[in-house]
Design a protein around this motif. Structure first.
Motif, PDB file in Angstrom:
ATOM      1  N   LYS A 193       0.803  -1.220   0.000  1.00 57.27           N
ATOM      2  CA  LYS A 193       0.000   0.000   0.000  1.00 57.27           C
ATOM      3  C   LYS A 193       0.839   1.274   0.000  1.00 57.27           C
ATOM      4  CE  LYS A 193      -4.117  -1.999   2.140  1.00 57.27           C
ATOM      5  NZ  LYS A 193      -5.033  -1.629   1.040  1.00 57.27           N
ATOM      6  N   SER A 194       2.136   1.159  -0.259  1.00 58.20           N
ATOM      7  CA  SER A 194       3.010   2.332  -0.237  1.00 58.20           C
ATOM      8  C   SER A 194       3.846   2.428  -1.505  1.00 58.20           C
ATOM      9  CB  SER A 194       3.926   2.294   0.992  1.00 58.20           C
ATOM     10  OG  SER A 194       4.753   1.149   0.962  1.00 58.20           O
ATOM     11  N   ASN A 195       4.157   3.653  -1.874  1.00 55.17           N
ATOM     12  CA  ASN A 195       5.060   3.924  -2.975  1.00 55.17           C
ATOM     13  C   ASN A 195       6.460   3.452  -2.585  1.00 55.17           C
ATOM     14  OD1 ASN A 195       6.847   5.201  -4.823  1.00 55.17           O
ATOM     15  ND2 ASN A 195       5.389   6.848  -5.177  1.00 55.17           N
ATOM     16  N   LYS A 196       7.135   2.725  -3.473  1.00 50.60           N
ATOM     17  CA  LYS A 196       8.464   2.210  -3.156  1.00 50.60           C
ATOM     18  C   LYS A 196       9.455   3.335  -2.839  1.00 50.60           C
ATOM     19  CE  LYS A 196       9.707   1.788  -8.064  1.00 50.60           C
ATOM     20  NZ  LYS A 196      10.843   2.708  -8.136  1.00 50.60           N
ATOM     21  N   ASP A 197       9.199   4.539  -3.401  1.00 50.87           N
ATOM     22  CA  ASP A 197      10.094   5.659  -3.157  1.00 50.87           C
ATOM     23  C   ASP A 197       9.905   6.272  -1.773  1.00 50.87           C
ATOM     24  OD1 ASP A 197      10.913   5.257  -5.724  1.00 50.87           O
ATOM     25  OD2 ASP A 197       9.796   6.940  -6.588  1.00 50.87           O
ATOM     26  N   HIS A 198       8.877   5.819  -1.050  1.00 47.28           N
ATOM     27  CA  HIS A 198       8.612   6.329   0.303  1.00 47.28           C
ATOM     28  C   HIS A 198       8.454   5.158   1.290  1.00 47.28           C
ATOM     29  CE1 HIS A 198       8.009  10.406  -1.247  1.00 47.28           C
ATOM     30  NE2 HIS A 198       7.325   9.852  -2.226  1.00 47.28           N
ATOM     31  N   ARG A 199       9.113   4.055   1.002  1.00 46.82           N
ATOM     32  CA  ARG A 199       8.919   2.833   1.787  1.00 46.82           C
ATOM     33  C   ARG A 199       9.458   2.974   3.206  1.00 46.82           C
ATOM     34  NH1 ARG A 199       8.323  -1.716  -0.873  1.00 46.82           N
ATOM     35  NH2 ARG A 199       6.879  -0.468  -2.090  1.00 46.82           N
ATOM     36  N   SER A 200      10.631   3.585   3.362  1.00 47.37           N
ATOM     37  CA  SER A 200      11.181   3.765   4.715  1.00 47.37           C
ATOM     38  C   SER A 200      10.278   4.674   5.545  1.00 47.37           C
ATOM     39  CB  SER A 200      12.593   4.358   4.650  1.00 47.37           C
ATOM     40  OG  SER A 200      13.507   3.438   4.092  1.00 47.37           O
ATOM     41  N   HIS A 201       9.724   5.698   4.896  1.00 47.52           N
ATOM     42  CA  HIS A 201       8.778   6.580   5.584  1.00 47.52           C
ATOM     43  C   HIS A 201       7.545   5.801   6.014  1.00 47.52           C
ATOM     44  CE1 HIS A 201       5.514   9.648   5.791  1.00 47.52           C
ATOM     45  NE2 HIS A 201       6.451  10.348   6.399  1.00 47.52           N
ATOM     46  N   ALA A 202       7.092   4.879   5.159  1.00 50.66           N
ATOM     47  CA  ALA A 202       5.908   4.062   5.483  1.00 50.66           C
ATOM     48  C   ALA A 202       6.150   3.215   6.726  1.00 50.66           C
ATOM     49  CB  ALA A 202       5.547   3.168   4.296  1.00 50.66           C
ATOM     50  N   TYR A 203       7.310   2.551   6.788  1.00 49.41           N
ATOM     51  CA  TYR A 203       7.615   1.745   7.965  1.00 49.41           C
ATOM     52  C   TYR A 203       7.900   2.630   9.187  1.00 49.41           C
ATOM     53  CZ  TYR A 203       7.665  -2.516   5.192  1.00 49.41           C
ATOM     54  OH  TYR A 203       7.297  -3.569   4.395  1.00 49.41           O
ATOM     55  N   GLY A 204       8.381   3.842   8.926  1.00 55.95           N
ATOM     56  CA  GLY A 204       8.537   4.798  10.023  1.00 55.95           C
ATOM     57  C   GLY A 204       7.194   5.204  10.605  1.00 55.95           C
TER      58      GLY A 204
END
Length: 436
Positions: free
Chosen positions: A139-150
């Motif tokens: 459900k997240s853009n790969k370019d914002h994946r670390s932000h998603a897990y954050g």
């Protein structure tokens, strides 16, 4: 037709599906009991049940053992079952029941059933976290994946804070006004159980599992599986296997290293900085909660740099911070450094999760299971090795060993990224502003 000029909404659409916020907020209900139980179980076992040191250590670790056992097969189930939501529902309800077992074990003073309860909490956590982390990736853009897990870590931090206030508040009232009334004093554990039931039901009702992020249409079912098929030869590429092998060694060793000194932090404070248990506890609390709250911001920054630069920076800052921790004699400065150190550890985990989520789409659940297995294996071995270092050297030994190992792991990190990055199904091409 009016254009949506709201910048925040546009950014949200570019990053996540429209139900992503519901996914993240749900984990608050699942996280209420983490901090309170970690603090109270060893103390209760020691003071109320006269447990031996080995028994306390065993009860403390059986939750992790339960999680490791379930990760052996939950990753495969995540990739095979039609609905990951059903696994999350099972994990939430299983943990809810386990909290009830733990509560009655405490009330009736049964050491054995305390072990059963804590083991069950860990076992059913595997059914929750592996499909949950997989859904976050979907459900997240790969370019914002670390932000998603954050964002996930931030929600956990909110749960820790709310659950800690609730648990310690009820505990304090019970000790002060109802001494000996275990039914009331530990009743927050029942609330934690109910909150897991609520979390499972809310997830089932609010989250649309079929909704997956697509760069062309964030609120439509993603077509990335068709792209994965075109890259299927990479699944048997020896390079990706070598990269996963290197990364697996790194995950195991870094988590052994990260938990070497953790059991001895409060002991170190009491013996080296200030001989006051309350101050030691107050110095420890901010490190977990604040580090969780700032995780999205840190993750967003991590998304903007290359993985290699990220891991080198993280390792160097982590080593320097650990060295500073054992060379300060001020409790406030110690607490600040410990918060930075915890945030650095979280950053490292965000980076590795980001990498793992990109390797393969069709087998993402298996890799999430492998990640949890290695991570928690490190959590079990680390304290044991740290204890041996304390026994045979001194109290600062685990910290010094941690600094050395952290720097020595950098080449393994870089080697794993070297082999894995060119073969990822979801590349870093557009996500790193500072590239290799």
């Amino acid at each position: 037709m009016k254009k949506d000029t709201h910048p925040k909404t546009k950014t949200q659409e570019n990053r996540y599906t429209k139900d992503f916020k519901s996914v993240i907020n749900n984990v608050i209900f699942n996280s209420l009991g983490f901090f309170f139980l970690e603090f109270i179980i060893p103390i209760y076992a020691s003071q109320e049940l006269s447990a031996t040191g080995f028994q306390i250590g065993l009860i403390f670790s059986v939750q992790t053992i339960g999680l490791i056992i379930s990760t052996l097969f939950t990753g495969f189930l995540t990739d095979k079952v039609k609905s990951k939501t059903n696994l999350i529902l099972l994990g939430s309800f299983g943990r809810g029941l386990a909290y009830f077992v733990l509560y009655f074990a405490i009330v009736f003073k049964s050491l054995i059933y305390m072990g059963v309860g804590t083991f069950s909490i860990g076992f059913f956590a595997g059914f929750f976290w592996i499909p949950f982390d997989t859904i976050i990736a979907e459900k997240s853009n790969k370019d914002h994946r670390s932000h998603a897990y954050g964002k996930r870590d931030s929600a956990v931090g909110k749960g820790l804070f709310i659950g800690g206030l609730l648990g310690f508040g009820i505990l304090s009232i019970g000790i002060e006004f109802l001494p000996g009334n275990l039914f009331f004093t530990y009743s927050s554990i029942l609330i934690y159980g109910f909150s897991n039931f609520v979390a499972g039901i809310l997830f089932m009702n609010r989250v649309d599992e079929s909704l997956k992020f697509s760069e062309n249409n964030p609120n439509a079912i993603s077509a990335t599986h068709s792209e994965a098929k075109s890259k299927s030869p990479q699944k048997t590429d020896i390079g990706i296997l070598v990269g996963i092998g290197f990364l697996s060694v790194v995950i195991l060793m870094s988590n052994i290293n990260g938990s070497l000194a953790k059991p001895f932090l409060n002991v170190y404070v009491l013996e080296k900085i200030i001989n006051n248990t309350i101050f030691a506890m107050l110095a420890y609390i901010p490190s977990g909660i604040i580090a969780m709250f700032v995780a999205p911001k840190l993750g967003s920054g991590l998304d903007k740099i290359s993985p290699k630069l990220g891991i080198v920076t993280i390792s160097i800052i982590g080593a320097i911070t650990t060295w500073c921790i054992i060379n300060v004699d001020n409790i406030i400065l110690f607490s600040m450094l410990l918060t930075i150190d915890t945030a650095i550890v979280n950053l490292s985990n965000l980076l590795i999760l980001n990498l793992y989520s990109r390797i393969t789409i069709s087998n993402r659940g298996k890799l999430m299971g492998l990640y949890q297995f290695l991570r928690n294996g490190g959590f079990i071995l680390g304290p044991l090795l740290g204890g041996l270092a304390v026994d045979f050297i001194d109290l600062t030994a685990p910290f010094i060993i941690s600094i050395i190992v952290e720097l020595c792991l950098v080449p393994f990190y870089l080697s794993s990224i070297h082999f894995i990055k060119p073969r990822l199904e979801e590349s870093f091409e557009n996500s790193s502003l500072i590239r290799d």
